[in-house]
Design an enzyme around this catalytic site. Sequence first.
Site, PDB file in Angstrom:
ATOM      1  N   LYS A 184       0.770  -1.418  -0.039  1.00 40.70           N
ATOM      2  CA  LYS A 184      -0.008   0.186  -0.148  1.00 40.70           C
ATOM      3  C   LYS A 184       0.868   1.297   0.119  1.00 40.70           C
ATOM      4  O   LYS A 184       0.380   2.257  -0.186  1.00 40.70           O
ATOM      5  CB  LYS A 184      -0.875  -0.128   1.298  1.00 40.70           C
ATOM      6  N   SER A 194      -2.323 -12.907   3.440  1.00 40.18           N
ATOM      7  CA  SER A 194      -2.794 -12.747   1.896  1.00 40.18           C
ATOM      8  C   SER A 194      -1.407 -13.251   1.357  1.00 40.18           C
ATOM      9  O   SER A 194      -1.761 -13.553  -0.088  1.00 40.18           O
ATOM     10  CB  SER A 194      -3.225 -11.166   1.786  1.00 40.18           C
TER      11      SER A 194
HETATM   12  C1  LIG Z   1      -2.238  -7.595   3.587  1.00 40.41           C
HETATM   13  C2  LIG Z   1      -2.966  -7.208   2.090  1.00 40.41           C
HETATM   14  N1  LIG Z   1      -3.105  -8.163   1.358  1.00 40.41           N
HETATM   15  C3  LIG Z   1      -3.805  -7.796  -0.007  1.00 40.41           C
HETATM   16  C4  LIG Z   1      -4.489  -6.315   0.074  1.00 40.41           C
HETATM   17  C5  LIG Z   1      -5.394  -6.357  -1.058  1.00 40.41           C
HETATM   18  O1  LIG Z   1      -4.780  -5.330  -1.935  1.00 40.41           O
HETATM   19  P1  LIG Z   1      -5.638  -4.238  -2.941  1.00 40.41           P
HETATM   20  O2  LIG Z   1      -6.456  -3.430  -2.126  1.00 40.41           O
HETATM   21  O3  LIG Z   1      -4.775  -3.689  -3.806  1.00 40.41           O
HETATM   22  O4  LIG Z   1      -6.761  -5.275  -3.649  1.00 40.41           O
HETATM   23  C6  LIG Z   1      -4.495  -5.577   1.190  1.00 40.41           C
HETATM   24  C7  LIG Z   1      -5.235  -4.225   1.248  1.00 40.41           C
HETATM   25  O5  LIG Z   1      -5.119  -3.496   2.072  1.00 40.41           O
HETATM   26  C8  LIG Z   1      -3.614  -5.791   2.002  1.00 40.41           C
HETATM   27  O6  LIG Z   1      -3.543  -5.185   3.335  1.00 40.41           O
END
Ligand SMILES: Cc1ncc(COP(=O)(O)O)c(C=O)c1O
Length: 332
Positions: A57, A292
Amino acid sequence: MLPHPACYSEHIVSTMLDSVLGAIGATPLVALDRLAEGLPGRVVAKLEYYSPGASVKDRVALAVIAAAERSGELRPGGTVVELTSGNMGTGLAVVCAVKGYRMIAVMSAGNSLERRRMLEALGAQVELVPQASGSLPGQVSGEDLCLVEARTQALVAELGAYRPNQFHNPHAVTAHQETTGREIWEQSGGQVAAFVASVGTGGTFVGVARALKGRNPAVRCYAAEPAAVPFISGGPAAVSNTSHKIQGTGYAMIPPLWQPELVDGFLTVADGAAIDVARRLATREGIFGGFSGGANVAAAMELARTSAPGDLIATVICDSGLKYLSTDLFPE
Ligand SMILES: Cc1ncc(COP(=O)(O)O)c(C=O)c1O
């Protein structure tokens, strides 16, 4: 075009940087040859925890603040208020610390403790919103997110603050299109065959897919969803329990920035599989990522299982395992 050329770290190793903002992006792309050993496809991952806020981010935070400064929405000494699962807030806190803005992060009490602590350490004020009655600690549901949204709107109105609004801000996509996607293309020597990512705002998926397909329309792009919440793929309409452990993703909604025409297919990843892969990433690859990241690599390995020999499958490790030490991701 890069979002903020003066700050973007194209040559981080060889040059001295004016501020830590120059260290955002330009993260390593690493082959996971030990984890994916024996599979026909080759899995590569962008290690986004190399950025100053230790997540994907930071790129978006830098781009949205730079755009708000250019448009005049954010003026010297102004206040930034954002709804965040932690990572966007942390990226904004990094940028606001350097640029001298007040930062308020509105987040669910369901997000991990480390994220809150890191935000506060970076000088941000954290507005913690209690979870909905049926929600589980550590598992932020769509309902929880609605509560956080209501509090964010109230604070923005009350303080006359600038809200990046990451779920609606087009820079959440273009930041990834112009940096993450371009980097994956260049670092892979234009050899990437497929890309897969979990979806929160959709900025990573949509931005990277645009960049890769713009360079080679044959690149296949897949969205990964928590197995409990296959919502964007049009899974069971009656997903009654939207709780899962893959923080930052899977909010049981179609993100406003979503572009369905970029999706070649969907995969689902169960909490247990995401955790298992995150642990094996740590012990087999020395890569310490979060839930994630584990989900993304689990999905990439699924694709690699059925892909043509030598096909390069790219994904992202969105943040650091250090942000989850209080959870069951890496238990004592
Ligand atoms: C740990 C984590 N993984 C994945 C994502 C997903 O990313 P995106 O918002 O670009 O879809 C986020 C988004 O905040 C996140 O904090």
